[in-house]
Scaffold this active site. Sequence first.
Site: not given
Length: 768
Positions: A490, A602
């Site tokens: 993300e 991430k």
Amino acid sequence: MNQDYIKADEWSIVEEGFEKDRVKSSESLFSIGNGAMGQRANFEEHYSGATFQGSYIAGVYYPDKTRVGWWKNGYPEYFAKVLNAPNWIGIDVVVNGEQLDLNSCKSVSNFRRELNMQEGWYQRSFEVELQNGVALAIRSTRFLSLDLDELGAIRYEIQVLNQETQVSVQPYLDSGITNEDSNWDDKFWNTTAISSNKNRAYIESHTMKTNFGVCTYMQSKVYLEGKELSEEPSCTTDELSVKNTYTQTVAKGQKLTVVKFAGYTVDRNHKTDALKSAADEVLDKASELGFEALMGQQKASWGKIWEMSDITIEGDAKAQQGIRFNIFQLNQTYLGKDSRLNIGPKGFTGEKYGGSTYWDTEAYCLPFYMATKNQEVAWSLLEYRYHHLDKAIENAEKLGFANGAALYPMVTMNGEECHNEWEITFEEIHRNGAIAFAIYNYHRFTGDYSYVPKMGLEVLIGIARFWHLRVNFSEDKQKYVLLGVTGPNEYENNVNNNWYTNYLAKWCIDYTLEQLEKVKTEYASDFDRIYTKTKLSSEETADWKKVADNMFFPYSEKYEVYLQQDGFLDKELVKVQDLDKSERPVNQKWSWDRILRSPYIKQADVLQGFYFFEDHFTNKDLERHFNFYEPFTVHESSLSPCVHSIQAAKLGRMEQAYTFYLRTSRLDLDDYNKEVEEGLHITSMAGTWMSIVEGFGGMRIAEDLLQFTPQIPNQWDAYSFKINFRDQILTVTVNKQGSTYQLSGDQTISIKVNNDLVKLQPGQSVAV
């Protein structure tokens, strides 16, 4: 610096010493649940310090109106979230007129809490001196019954240490609660009736909008030196609460004990007008058994769960504690008894993520439940998605897709999308692929194909239709492309051709076409029913195939790797090891703009695809991609370390695999992400189980056989786990010398160990 106040213990989570600044963290870590309800480890007595009150009922939610600055077409109108439910644990204690409060008393000593995972109970004990000079020793024991899953039990013991004292104990119920994460100041609950009968009390209420009816109830009994007090309590009520008060003179050294049975009855399981009588039935059963017998049942029920799901580790207490904590919390959250329920990323431990269902269930949780329960539990998780297919089609329609295309929600309670971040809601469409993969994974593991013709094929058709409509044909590339997406990572939003998403889209279409042929050949009546219901045609499926056969995958000839997305090499490729530690975690130190332009990942993205589809690639392929992407991965998602641990083990990098395992298993216990006070990371806990079973144990399903390539970290002497494979229970034990496989069941099975075929007879143990 990670927190380190949790004592290493193989079967318990233990905290010693009272520190006000870690109360909220401990409220998360010591949470309890039974699949039907759960609660944070809030104090029973009044506490005026910083605390995060939380008690939750499975399946009871509220559609909190979305709060965004700019409204966009297709936005979900509501964010459905699990509600903080009426509080039933409260027991106020007043001593010679002063309220017991650990935040304002003169001193607290010998403070200890224990969450006993083997037996399923939570206990807190301490000694306290109040401002008025009275000294007390308190011990509170609490559990949520697995057998009577609408019931919680508390035994609260007060011993007076230094003088004769007047003690008032006040068990209460309170519906005047709020959610910490509410978008507006909406009232979530409407309290309709408060009543009491002798030592019992009830609050009847319902949720606003969704109108779930709930009766919160309690019964209390008070004992002095083990003898029950005969007088009835005095009862006081106001608009939102009811309190029973017992007052007793207690001599020095004597012990006053409150036993409180309480919980919720819900109109999901009872008629609305019968909630109070249902509560009485639960209390009658609990009263007949008593606290000790109920505790005995609790220990036995947890014993059965552990018999199948335990993983033992010899020689590493912290690793042992970590895996058991993860397995315990998964079982507290979901037991597979109700196909209307699913697994929220925080379970019953907090409100973040709204308690809703994410793609985590299919990608991470399903393997754990398939292998440690029976296939009916896994079937329930798949059935949950089938029942939401119509809503998934509606979700796609809201974004402009027609013809029965289905887009499963990123976040949901009832099948409707309720996530309100643009880059997630509209762009993180890879969640569709995880649901299709779960259908494939279920069949691969259980050998049961019946879900596909009965329900699954309709789901797959809806998903394939979505992918077919979501792609663009690029004249420049002469390939189909996926524009404006967000992958699992993300930290890259609104990118083009996220490799993981493109690869999943192709695979979903190919897999759906395969299943259409299989069902057509082997389940003709189901095929005719589905073909008619979905209005499918051979022209449409030919168009799907054209997309799958011509999907674009960004690739770097220079690095010989698939690119995470089209623009990845345009970034300044500074590795994580070259970042100043003061810059970490980047999600707390950097602006979102800076993160989006950085190469930092991430969580596993390309590598997530290599995890799902490892048989599509060689070990050399994996090694190249792992070497390229892992140095840019900051692991600021709880779902990241487990995948990297499995892949490091596959590459024979056991030291690295062990480091990742320890991070995923102790993510919350050591508070790696500095956010444990918000609740635990329940769904990533299934990834911890995968790290051992699929990573160190090397378990795979291939050629329709269970296969193992076991390894052991240097830090361990031995480890063992059990697998329920097609109703045959296999125990795998690995030590420094080799591995052992023991079968309990009624059929001979063949497995492969290090590529060699091994035949196992029931009751037989084979060493390799």
